[in-house]
Design a protein around this motif. Structure first.
Motif, PDB file in Angstrom:
ATOM      1  N   TYR A 249       0.820  -1.209   0.000  1.00  0.00           N
ATOM      2  CA  TYR A 249       0.000   0.000   0.000  1.00  0.00           C
ATOM      3  C   TYR A 249       0.852   1.256   0.000  1.00  0.00           C
ATOM      4  O   TYR A 249       1.943   1.285   0.581  1.00  0.00           O
ATOM      5  N   GLN A 250       0.328   2.296  -0.629  1.00  0.00           N
ATOM      6  CA  GLN A 250       1.032   3.572  -0.673  1.00  0.00           C
ATOM      7  C   GLN A 250       1.135   4.146   0.738  1.00  0.00           C
ATOM      8  O   GLN A 250       0.184   4.107   1.522  1.00  0.00           O
ATOM      9  N   GLY A 255       5.199   6.470   7.256  1.00  0.00           N
ATOM     10  CA  GLY A 255       4.823   5.067   7.244  1.00  0.00           C
ATOM     11  C   GLY A 255       3.346   4.798   7.365  1.00  0.00           C
ATOM     12  O   GLY A 255       2.914   3.637   7.246  1.00  0.00           O
ATOM     13  N   SER A 256       2.536   5.809   7.600  1.00  0.00           N
ATOM     14  CA  SER A 256       1.092   5.593   7.666  1.00  0.00           C
ATOM     15  C   SER A 256       0.553   5.365   6.254  1.00  0.00           C
ATOM     16  O   SER A 256       1.121   5.835   5.261  1.00  0.00           O
ATOM     17  N   VAL A 257      -0.528   4.618   6.171  1.00  0.00           N
ATOM     18  CA  VAL A 257      -1.084   4.218   4.872  1.00  0.00           C
ATOM     19  C   VAL A 257      -1.928   5.343   4.288  1.00  0.00           C
ATOM     20  O   VAL A 257      -2.749   5.957   4.980  1.00  0.00           O
ATOM     21  N   LYS A 258      -1.737   5.612   3.013  1.00  0.00           N
ATOM     22  CA  LYS A 258      -2.569   6.578   2.312  1.00  0.00           C
ATOM     23  C   LYS A 258      -3.927   5.949   2.012  1.00  0.00           C
ATOM     24  O   LYS A 258      -4.002   4.818   1.525  1.00  0.00           O
ATOM     25  N   LEU A 259      -4.981   6.684   2.304  1.00  0.00           N
ATOM     26  CA  LEU A 259      -6.331   6.177   2.118  1.00  0.00           C
ATOM     27  C   LEU A 259      -7.087   7.023   1.113  1.00  0.00           C
ATOM     28  O   LEU A 259      -6.853   8.214   0.962  1.00  0.00           O
ATOM     29  N   SER A 260      -8.018   6.373   0.432  1.00  0.00           N
ATOM     30  CA  SER A 260      -8.944   7.063  -0.469  1.00  0.00           C
ATOM     31  C   SER A 260     -10.311   6.439  -0.273  1.00  0.00           C
ATOM     32  O   SER A 260     -10.476   5.239  -0.482  1.00  0.00           O
ATOM     33  N   GLY A 261     -11.257   7.263   0.198  1.00  0.00           N
ATOM     34  CA  GLY A 261     -12.570   6.708   0.494  1.00  0.00           C
ATOM     35  C   GLY A 261     -12.525   5.702   1.624  1.00  0.00           C
ATOM     36  O   GLY A 261     -13.321   4.755   1.666  1.00  0.00           O
ATOM     37  N   LYS A 263     -10.238   3.517   2.091  1.00  0.00           N
ATOM     38  CA  LYS A 263      -9.551   2.287   1.683  1.00  0.00           C
ATOM     39  C   LYS A 263      -8.101   2.589   1.304  1.00  0.00           C
ATOM     40  O   LYS A 263      -7.808   3.659   0.768  1.00  0.00           O
ATOM     41  N   PRO A 264      -7.198   1.652   1.563  1.00  0.00           N
ATOM     42  CA  PRO A 264      -5.797   1.886   1.208  1.00  0.00           C
ATOM     43  C   PRO A 264      -5.582   1.887  -0.289  1.00  0.00           C
ATOM     44  O   PRO A 264      -6.283   1.192  -1.043  1.00  0.00           O
ATOM     45  N   LEU A 265      -4.611   2.660  -0.726  1.00  0.00           N
ATOM     46  CA  LEU A 265      -4.266   2.733  -2.135  1.00  0.00           C
ATOM     47  C   LEU A 265      -3.177   1.710  -2.446  1.00  0.00           C
ATOM     48  O   LEU A 265      -2.131   1.681  -1.786  1.00  0.00           O
ATOM     49  N   ASP A 266      -3.409   0.880  -3.435  1.00  0.00           N
ATOM     50  CA  ASP A 266      -2.412  -0.127  -3.806  1.00  0.00           C
ATOM     51  C   ASP A 266      -1.147   0.544  -4.322  1.00  0.00           C
ATOM     52  O   ASP A 266      -1.194   1.579  -5.005  1.00  0.00           O
ATOM     53  N   THR A 267      -0.015  -0.071  -4.006  1.00  0.00           N
ATOM     54  CA  THR A 267       1.266   0.437  -4.491  1.00  0.00           C
ATOM     55  C   THR A 267       1.511   0.036  -5.940  1.00  0.00           C
ATOM     56  O   THR A 267       2.116   0.768  -6.709  1.00  0.00           O
ATOM     57  N   TYR A 268       1.062  -1.164  -6.304  1.00  0.00           N
ATOM     58  CA  TYR A 268       1.278  -1.666  -7.657  1.00  0.00           C
ATOM     59  C   TYR A 268       0.093  -2.523  -8.068  1.00  0.00           C
ATOM     60  O   TYR A 268      -0.737  -2.914  -7.231  1.00  0.00           O
ATOM     61  N   ALA A 269       0.006  -2.801  -9.366  1.00  0.00           N
ATOM     62  CA  ALA A 269      -1.102  -3.582  -9.917  1.00  0.00           C
ATOM     63  C   ALA A 269      -0.571  -4.867 -10.540  1.00  0.00           C
ATOM     64  O   ALA A 269       0.641  -5.082 -10.654  1.00  0.00           O
ATOM     65  N   ARG A 270      -1.491  -5.697 -10.956  1.00  0.00           N
ATOM     66  CA  ARG A 270      -1.126  -6.976 -11.573  1.00  0.00           C
ATOM     67  C   ARG A 270      -0.206  -6.765 -12.775  1.00  0.00           C
ATOM     68  O   ARG A 270       0.740  -7.526 -12.991  1.00  0.00           O
TER      69      ARG A 270
END
Length: 599
Positions: A249-250, A255-261, A263-270
């Motif tokens: 997660y971003q 070190g705290s997790v970035k949230l949007s709505g 929910k955590p934002l993924d660092t990378y995708a498939r």
């Protein structure tokens, strides 16, 4: 959360295990919050040099990163010196405590950074030479010997302790049959971690990615380009992001997790995984040529188990590669592709807080504050001289942060459960345990009932022995929103097993034939004064933090062993009573939650 509160929570959980009414198994918290980010653990690879690298040995500079406030030198009392050494080494002894208390942290770090590295591979080569001369056959247990020898007797204590921490972040495991069969390679992998422990994080990433033992463990050795229905192996590509560099997660800089709505934002995708997998194609064993039979392993260089993997262009993907916002055309070389990929991970905004938090967890506390993570991450981004990834500066920042050295009772102090191997190492160092043969043949510690539920370099998976984000289910720790990684390998059997193991060790020694024996000479001299004996044990093992109630209980227990009045015929009886007093004081201290929870 204050340290006393955290100690109560850990103590409550440990006591529930002792009472057989709780468990150390169960799930792992996977739901991140702004306060408690999800973290995960990684694997490694590369050769083993004999001299330390400079902190700026190849780190890329981030021009926009401001220089952090310098970490001031500290002078320590004897108790503070013991506590510091309990984190920065495999455990204090009285000589090390007195030396640090008479000096300061700057002089200590300067001395440790300058000490030459002692190499595990050199020890294995000595065993192999003895084997060639008709000695015993060498297998993976040779690494265990070298590990305990260096942990207990090594002069380069800081390097060895940090390398151990890194081995629990960049994980390979002897449980993998291919790795277990390559004892020189496994030893050299830990040497590589020790080399880069005082170098630069960018070089550490390269060492991990290119080491053949990591290539075996995460299957990117002999990874081939796409062809027909075949696609490149994605194992290492996934774990180098998830576990070794940027996480799931971003993250913010603290070190705290970035949230949007919410929910955590993924660092990378498939797609990033599949793109990066193409980058790590074409790597295989080192050797003098790049022939197909060397790539496949049928022709072997005698040192291929520890030399960095090399690129075989015929097997490297030449198609376009897209990952983390980067696009590589098919016209570049495999070496250039890997360099760009590792540079991208190194300079990613997640790298500093992600790694900083894990190193803090391995050395100091399970639940560092966001401010603590942020201060260390700032040093990762800029060591004060515009160098990113300076490991010497990062290690120093972790161990000297205000949260790490805060006085007892401060709301800044937190703690962690001591993992079993560190308990054993600390006891051996405190009481100068030696083997008459010079060999520390301490094997097979994995069994939770007869051993310690933990052996060096032998975790069950790439996620280490325990996950950084582990939360004991249905526990007070879970209710407080905290993590306790080491409790993942704690259970009723392992608690009982530890007590039984240490009772035998304290009484008779450890290793094959109990040949590693402690030296209680100084403690025996205090056996007639229970208070002075317990205070010495307290300083060596608990860093002077033994609670008054516990001290009173141990003093009373020691005094319950009567010392006979000396006569001409009872010298043996007196010696036995003195020895029993010493052993009881040490065992009760090491069985206490005051000891098991590193403060």
């Amino acid at each position: 959360m204050s340290s006393p509160t955290l100690r109560r929570l850990l103590t409550s959980t440990l006591l529930s295990l002792l009472a057989a009414c709780g468990g150390g198994g169960g799930g792992d918290s996977q739901t991140p919050s702004a306060q408690q980010p999800v973290v995960t653990v990684p694997p490694p690879a590369t050769p083993t040099p004999t001299t330390p690298t400079t902190p700026a040995d190849s780190g890329a500079v981030t021009p926009t990163a401001p220089a952090p406030a310098p970490v001031a030198a500290r002078q320590f009392t004897r108790k503070e010196a013991s506590r510091f050494l309990g984190r920065a080494t495999f455990g204090p002894n009285m000589a090390a405590i007195d030396a640090l208390a008479a000096s300061d942290s700057d002089a200590w770090f300067k001395e440790q950074f300058a000490k030459p590295q002692t190499l595990h591979r050199a020890y294995i080569d000595q065993l192999l030479a003895a084997q060639a001369a008709g000695g015993a056959k060498v297998n993976y247990t040779g690494f265990y010997e070298s590990f305990w020898l260096q942990a207990v007797r090594g002069e380069d204590q800081l390097r060895q302790r940090v390398a151990f921490a890194l081995s629990e972040i960049f994980v390979i495991s002897l449980q993998n049959e291919s790795v277990r069969a390559q004892v020189r390679g496994a030893a050299s992998y830990v040497d590589m971690l020790g080399q880069h422990a005082f170098g630069n994080f960018r070089n550490l990433l390269d060492g991990v990615a290119m080491h053949p033992m990591m290539g075996l463990y995460l299957s990117h050795l002999r990874n081939q380009k796409e062809s027909g229905t075949r696609t490149p192996d994605e194992n290492f590509a996934r774990e180098v992001m998830q576990l070794f560099s940027i996480g799931l997660y971003q993250l913010n800089a603290d070190g705290s997790v970035k949230l949007s709505g919410g929910k955590p934002l993924d660092t990378y995708a498939r797609e990033d995984v599949s793109g990066l997998a193409k980058v790590f194609t074409g790597l295989s064993w080192a050797g003098p040529d790049q022939a197909n039979n060397r790539f496949n392993g049928s022709v072997a260089d005698p040192d291929r188990d520890w030399k960095p993997m090399q690129m075989y262009p015929a097997f490297h993907s030449t198609s376009e590669k897209r990952f983390l916002g980067q696009t590589i055309s098919g016209a570049t070389s495999g070496e250039a592709d890997i360099k760009l990929a590792l540079d991208t991970l190194f300079n990613h905004p997640n790298a500093a807080p992600f790694f900083s938090r894990q190193l803090i967890q391995r050395l100091v506390t399970s639940n560092p504050s966001a401010a603590y993570v942020g201060r260390v991450a700032a040093v990762f981004a800029n060591n004060g001289k515009a160098v990113r990834g300076d490991m010497q500066a990062i290690v120093r920042a972790v161990l000297l942060d205000s949260e790490a050295v805060a006085l007892a009772g401060s709301s800044l102090r937190t703690g962690k459960l001591r993992e079993p191997m560190l308990r054993l190492a600390g006891w051996m160092r405190a009481f100068d345990a030696k083997a008459a043969t010079g060999r520390y043949r301490i094997y097979y510690l994995d069994d939770p009932l007869s051993g310690l539920a933990q052996s060096p370099l032998n975790s069950p998976s790439v996620f280490n022995f325990f996950r950084p984000s582990y939360v004991p289910p249905n526990s007070a720790i879970a209710g407080a929103g905290l993590v306790a990684p080491e409790l993942q390998i704690s259970s009723e059997p392992s608690v009982t097993g530890y007590l039984n193991f240490m009772q035998d060790a304290i009484n008779s020694g450890v290793a094959e034939g109990r040949e590693v024996k402690p030296d209680y000479t100084q403690e025996l001299a205090l056996a007639g004064d229970a208070g002075a004996l317990v205070d010495r044990v307290d300083l060596l093992l608990l860093h002077g933090a033994m609670a008054p109630r516990l001290r009173g209980q141990i003093v009373a227990a020691v005094n319950s062993i009567a010392l006979p009045t000396a006569t001409a015929s009872n010298a043996t009886q007196i010696a036995n009573a003195q020895a029993n007093r010493v052993k009881l004081a040490i065992f009760l201290a090491m069985a206490s939650t005051d000891y098991l929870v590193q403060k």
